[in-house]
Design an enzyme around this catalytic site. Sequence first.
Site, short mmCIF file in Angstrom:
data_model
loop_
_atom_site.label_atom_id
_atom_site.label_comp_id
_atom_site.label_asym_id
_atom_site.label_seq_id
_atom_site.Cartn_x
_atom_site.Cartn_y
_atom_site.Cartn_z
N CYS A 138 -90.63 -15.11 6.81
CA CYS A 138 -91.88 -14.95 7.56
C CYS A 138 -92.62 -16.29 7.56
CB CYS A 138 -92.74 -13.85 6.94
SG CYS A 138 -93.43 -14.28 5.33
N GLU A 185 -88.04 -14.58 -0.89
CA GLU A 185 -88.06 -16.04 -0.96
C GLU A 185 -89.05 -16.51 -2.03
OE1 GLU A 185 -87.78 -14.91 3.49
OE2 GLU A 185 -88.57 -14.07 1.61
N CYS A 203 -93.88 -17.41 4.01
CA CYS A 203 -92.81 -17.95 3.15
C CYS A 203 -92.33 -19.30 3.66
CB CYS A 203 -91.64 -16.97 3.08
SG CYS A 203 -91.95 -15.52 2.05
N HIS A 228 -92.40 -11.59 -1.63
CA HIS A 228 -91.22 -11.63 -0.79
C HIS A 228 -90.04 -12.18 -1.57
CE1 HIS A 228 -93.48 -11.43 3.32
NE2 HIS A 228 -93.87 -10.50 2.46
#
Length: 362
Positions: A305, A280, A308, A278
């Site tokens: 999410c 992040e 993360c 992701h």
Amino acid sequence: MLIGICGSICSGKKTVAQYLVEHHGFKRLYLRGDNLGVNGIRENASEEATDSGPAAHGSHLPDSLAVRSDHESHTFDTAEALLDFVTLSWRSRFVTTDIPTEKALDVLLRRPFFMLLSTDAPLLVRWRRHSARLEASGTAGASPLSLDAFAAENDRHLFCPRQGLQPLISRATVRLLNTSPSLAHLYATLGTLDIPNPERLRPGWDTYFMSLAALAAQRSNCMKRRVGCVLVGEGHRVVSTGYNGTPRGLRNCADGGCPRCNSGHSSGVGLATCLCLHAEENALLEAGRDRIRGGSVLYCDTCPCLTCSIKICQVGISEVVYAHGYSMDTETAAVFRQAGVKLRQFTPPPNGLIHLTKMDLH
């Protein structure tokens, strides 16, 4: 601040300028040769009589010696001269509807206090305004154009290769679709937009970093969605950026590198088999734990999410700012709340195409 307004015939650009004068203390500025048509002559009476927008507007500048004198003192021969005048008083507010070419626009764009705004409306709406306003004005010898003639004049106004204004309109920061049925409605709607907001000229930190996150997202190769983020340290210093996609050395997700993302599963399904990092995660890995200090802020164009979020807590991020929601915002918010991480959604001032009202065109 200097706001330039351009637009199609009868779209309301002069009325928007008058709104800024009456409600926000702007002063009108003019260029000589204003309203030169595509054939080098003044545009026909339809523009002069009806540009103020809806037929019910009825607004006009008083025809007095004082106003004419003020008009003359604020009229310039070139865009450069106009710009030099504003530069000396740039903290004051000025507006002009006289931007004849892209060359003149490029001159004005040199300064950080300039913003371009455009007005437009459906052709049929603008033709009806033209007809109603011209009839109401009682101009001797003037008669409304037919729809075909008005459309032809409109095409010349916008698409003439030499002086058409469509290239200018396409470069506007704020584009108003003005189908307001009355002056009162138009002014009320404009009042909700906060057009003179200084963030439109020089983005604040939230706007700036969220724009960087959105730019990072354009590098994403994930087949599910594009996401970008920016990690910011003390002193508004960018520590790292990230976007989602498969790890270094693996085939890009968009090329089939992640079977889960290419399978069409809905959001949150099969995450354990996903090979994509992701945005992040990439930003945190790029920064490293030793570069993340207390007070660090993570800007992400999509709310993190749950997976993360726990990593964001672990590395000591103090605040997360996001633009768009995701499918597990409630769970993420709960994790951040428990860990003492501030979470907030960022909403910038409206730019781009703005519909001022909905109108029946039949």
